[in-house]
Structures are given as structure tokens and as C-alpha cells.
Enzyme design. Structure first.
Site, short mmCIF file in Angstrom:
data_model
loop_
_atom_site.label_atom_id
_atom_site.label_comp_id
_atom_site.label_asym_id
_atom_site.label_seq_id
_atom_site.Cartn_x
_atom_site.Cartn_y
_atom_site.Cartn_z
N GLY A 13 0.64 -1.38 -0.08
CA GLY A 13 -0.01 0.36 0.18
C GLY A 13 0.77 1.27 -0.07
N ALA A 14 1.68 1.18 -0.85
CA ALA A 14 2.95 2.36 -0.71
C ALA A 14 3.09 3.55 -2.04
CB ALA A 14 4.31 1.95 -0.50
N GLY A 15 1.43 3.18 -2.37
CA GLY A 15 1.34 3.97 -3.63
C GLY A 15 1.23 5.72 -3.36
N ASP A 63 -2.49 -7.31 -5.18
CA ASP A 63 -3.58 -6.77 -4.20
C ASP A 63 -3.16 -8.11 -3.09
OD1 ASP A 63 -5.97 -7.23 -2.47
OD2 ASP A 63 -7.38 -7.62 -4.27
N VAL A 64 -2.44 -7.43 -1.52
CA VAL A 64 -2.54 -8.23 -0.75
C VAL A 64 -3.14 -8.79 -0.40
CG1 VAL A 64 -0.91 -6.25 0.31
CG2 VAL A 64 -3.07 -6.40 1.02
N SER A 146 -3.46 1.08 14.34
CA SER A 146 -4.17 2.10 14.23
C SER A 146 -4.62 1.80 16.02
CB SER A 146 -4.93 1.68 13.74
OG SER A 146 -6.46 3.19 14.23
N TYR A 160 -13.11 -1.74 11.68
CA TYR A 160 -11.67 -1.33 11.48
C TYR A 160 -10.59 -1.94 12.40
CZ TYR A 160 -8.14 1.80 10.73
OH TYR A 160 -6.15 2.49 10.13
N ALA A 163 -10.14 -5.48 12.82
CA ALA A 163 -9.08 -5.85 12.06
C ALA A 163 -7.52 -5.83 12.61
CB ALA A 163 -9.65 -5.65 10.80
N LYS A 164 -7.97 -4.88 13.04
CA LYS A 164 -6.80 -4.03 13.14
C LYS A 164 -6.33 -4.78 14.60
CE LYS A 164 -4.98 -0.84 10.22
NZ LYS A 164 -3.96 -1.10 10.02
N1 LIG Z 1 -4.74 8.20 7.49
C1 LIG Z 1 -4.71 8.14 9.09
O1 LIG Z 1 -5.58 8.51 9.96
C2 LIG Z 1 -5.05 6.22 9.57
C3 LIG Z 1 -4.64 6.07 10.94
C4 LIG Z 1 -4.10 5.12 11.47
C5 LIG Z 1 -3.53 4.04 11.19
N2 LIG Z 1 -3.72 4.46 10.49
C6 LIG Z 1 -3.82 3.15 8.72
O2 LIG Z 1 -2.28 3.69 8.06
C7 LIG Z 1 -1.76 2.81 7.47
C8 LIG Z 1 -2.14 3.66 4.85
O3 LIG Z 1 -3.10 3.80 5.87
P1 LIG Z 1 -3.44 5.59 5.12
O4 LIG Z 1 -3.97 6.65 5.01
O5 LIG Z 1 -1.48 5.92 4.55
O6 LIG Z 1 -3.96 4.84 3.53
P2 LIG Z 1 -4.54 5.36 2.16
O7 LIG Z 1 -5.81 4.38 1.80
O8 LIG Z 1 -3.98 7.16 1.90
O9 LIG Z 1 -3.68 4.48 0.77
C9 LIG Z 1 -3.01 3.20 0.80
C10 LIG Z 1 -2.79 3.23 -0.40
O10 LIG Z 1 -3.16 1.24 0.04
C11 LIG Z 1 -3.16 0.79 -1.40
N3 LIG Z 1 -3.95 -0.80 -1.16
C12 LIG Z 1 -5.93 -0.68 -0.81
N4 LIG Z 1 -6.10 -2.19 -0.84
C13 LIG Z 1 -4.99 -2.98 -1.61
C14 LIG Z 1 -4.39 -3.59 -1.19
N5 LIG Z 1 -5.36 -4.71 -1.42
N6 LIG Z 1 -3.76 -4.65 -2.07
C15 LIG Z 1 -2.32 -3.72 -1.88
N7 LIG Z 1 -2.76 -2.32 -1.82
C16 LIG Z 1 -3.51 -1.14 -1.72
C17 LIG Z 1 -5.06 2.05 -1.83
O11 LIG Z 1 -4.13 1.69 -3.25
C18 LIG Z 1 -3.56 3.40 -1.25
O12 LIG Z 1 -2.56 3.86 -2.48
C19 LIG Z 1 -3.21 1.48 6.91
O13 LIG Z 1 -3.07 0.45 7.70
C20 LIG Z 1 -3.97 2.33 8.00
O14 LIG Z 1 -5.09 1.72 8.51
C21 LIG Z 1 -4.39 5.01 8.93
#
Ligand SMILES: NC(=O)c1ccc[n+]([C@@H]2O[C@H](COP(=O)([O-])OP(=O)(O)OC[C@H]3O[C@@H](n4cnc5c(N)ncnc54)[C@H](O)[C@@H]3O)[C@@H](O)[C@H]2O)c1
Length: 248
Positions: A13-15, A63-64, A146, A160, A163-164
Site C-alpha cells: 500500500g505504498a502508492g 492485491d495483498v 491504528s 476496522y 481487523a487491527k
Molecule cells: N490515515 C490515517 O489517519 C490512519 C490512522 C491510523 C492508522 N492508519 C493506517 O495506516 C496505513 C496507511 O493508511 P493511509 O491513510 O496512508 O492509506 P491510503 O488509503 O491513503 O493509502 C493506502 C494505499 O493502499 C492501497 N491499497 C488498498 N488496497 C490494497 C490492496 N488490497 N493491496 C495493495 N494495496 C492496496 C491503496 O491503493 C492506497 O494507495 C493503513 O494501515 C491504515 O489503517 C491510517
């Protein structure tokens, strides 16, 4: 200190956002990084940015939640980087249908999404890389979680949070099994990030002791530590990275 040269990392999910920050930070410390995302263009953009700055990266879209695709993607990363994955960061955790809302309003068909990407996604990725790590006698597994895993809220996050919580338990047990092999496994539990959408984010930011939301650079720096050679005695832990908003 924190020199990752000679190591290969896979960040899921590093995009964009936190995952992109993690990939850039690991590459800046010398790791060769496989940049995963479900959306190929996102993985390519982040990977291209790293190589343009002098780092080593390849895009590996998959897809993970699909075990065969994960295995194939890991094999591709290994072939293109010329090395097995030493560092796995399972960051993908937000599915297309986040399943947000009061539990009573969520139809059963929506229950699996957050669990599939977080819990089965972690199992799929770990299973694809862990044998190589154990055989090499060195490995780092970092799971992104999270605050919702351990603190209840009325924000419609029950799926969510479940899951976490589940994946935190998985990593905790995994750490005990892998420790004798030189492989650590830890969880980084994030507070609200700058990319979180919604009118309430400013209100939440004002309540955080540091008075700001988390950034991809905050997350990347913490992951660099957990992935480093210096963190060999740090395993089985859940670290909170949240600006002080939860202190237990
Ligand atoms: N954003 C927040 O406020 C927040 C808070 C707490 C925890 N988190 C956690 O941090 C992590 C990153 O969050 P974020 O907000 O940067 O996410 P995001 O949604 O901005 O980016 C995540 C990326 O994952 C990719 N993705 C989605 N499904 C996928 C799959 N099945 N396989 C591969 N890639 C996939 C998406 O295309 C996206 O580019 C997550 O685990 C999230 O639960 C985020």
C-alpha cells in the site's frame, strides 16, 4: 546507525501517504525497495520518485488479499531487486469499502473487507517472505496498525478496530516464534494522519498534545528504526505513534 544498505524491503500500500513515506525513508537509508500498491500507477509514481532521487526501487502492483498474487509479486520483487525480502512493512489497511458506520447498520456483506486486507493481507505477505528471512537468520516485519485497535470510539470503526486488533495479536504471537531465528515482528499503531478526510480532522488535531496530525515522514522515521539492525532486541511490541494522544 540505521544503515539499511544491502537490504531489500517490501512496503504494501505504498502508492501514497504513509506507505509512500515508509518506502522513501527506507530507500533513503539504503534499502532497495519494492513499492507495492493495488493501483499500478501509484506504485510506479512512488518508485520512480525514489529512483529519481538516487535510491533503488521497483514497482510491484498486487492485491495483498490474494495469496497467489502476493507470492507472484514477492517472486517478481526478488528477481528485480536481486535479493530476497529482508524487511516487510504491511501498511495496506484501508479497503475500497472501509466498512465505516455503526455496527447495527452494516450488512454482513461488508464485514470482511477490513479483515481481509489487514489480517489475511498480513498473513499472505508474511507467509511469502518469512522462510527466506529465517533461512538468512535476519528479518524485520513491521505491521501498521491504528489506535482504533485498542481504544473504542463512537466513530463507526468496529470492523476496522476488529481487523487491527486481530493483526496486532497475530504479530505478537509471530514475534515469539521467529525471535530465535533473528527475525523481529512489531506493530506501529498510528494516530490520525494528515491525509484523513473529514470536517472533524481539525477538531481532532486540536486535541492531540502535539497539536498536529501525523505525517508520512513521522511514520517513515519510526519504521526505519524498527527495520534497522539496531532494533534487534525490539520485538513483539506495539508502539504508539500518535503525537501523545494515547499514552498507555
Ligand atoms: N490515515 C490515517 O489517519 C490512519 C490512522 C491510523 C492508522 N492508519 C493506517 O495506516 C496505513 C496507511 O493508511 P493511509 O491513510 O496512508 O492509506 P491510503 O488509503 O491513503 O493509502 C493506502 C494505499 O493502499 C492501497 N491499497 C488498498 N488496497 C490494497 C490492496 N488490497 N493491496 C495493495 N494495496 C492496496 C491503496 O491503493 C492506497 O494507495 C493503513 O494501515 C491504515 O489503517 C491510517
Amino acid at each position: 546507525m540505521f544503515d539499511l544498505s544491502g537490504r531489500a524491503a517490501l512496503v504494501t500500500g505504498a502508492g501514497q501517504n504513509a506507505g509512500a513515506g515508509i518506502a522513501r525513508a527506507l530507500a533513503a537509508r539504503g534499502a532497495a525497495v519494492a513499492v507495492n500498491d493495488l493501483v499500478p500507477e501509484r506504485a510506479e509514481a512512488v518508485s520512480g520518485g525514489i529512483t529519481a532521487s538516487g535510491g533503488t526501487a521497483v514497482p510491484v502492483a498486487f492485491d495483498v488479499t490474494d495469496l497467489d498474487a502476493v507470492r507472484e509479486g514477492v517472486a517478481r520483487a526478488r528477481a528485480e531487486l536481486g535479493r530476497h525480502v529482508d524487511i516487510l512493512v504491511h501498511n495496506a489497511g484501508i479497503p475500497a469499502d472501509f466498512g465505516q458506520g455503526p455496527f447495527r447498520t452494516l450488512a454482513p456483506g461488508r464485514w470482511r473487507g477490513p479483515v481481509e486486507i489487514n489480517l489475511f493481507g498480513a498473513m499472505n505477505c508474511v507467509s511469502a517472505v518469512v522462510d527466506d528471512m529465517c533461512e538468512a537468520g535476519w528479518g524485520r516485519i513491521v505491521q501498521i496498525s491504528s489506535g482504533a485497535a485498542r481504544t473504542g470510539s463512537d466513530q463507526g470503526l468496529s470492523l476496522y478496530g476488529a481487523a487491527k486488533s486481530g493483526v496486532e495479536g497475530f504479530i505478537r504471537h509471530l514475534s515469539q516464534e521467529l525471535a530465535p531465528s533473528g527475525v523481529t515482528a512489531n506493530t506501529l499503531a498510528l494516530g490520525l494522519q494528515t491525509n484523513a478526510a473529514g470536517d472533524a480532522t481539525e477538531v481532532f488535531a486540536a486535541k492531540i498534545p502535539t497539536r498536529r496530525l501525523g505525517t508520512p515522514e513521522d511514520v517513515g522515521a519510526a519504521v526505519v528504526y524498527l527495520a534497522s539492525p539496531e532494533a534487534s532486541w525490539m520485538t513483539g511490541q506495539t508502539l504508539n505513534l500518535n503525537g501523545g494522544s494515547v499514552t498507555t
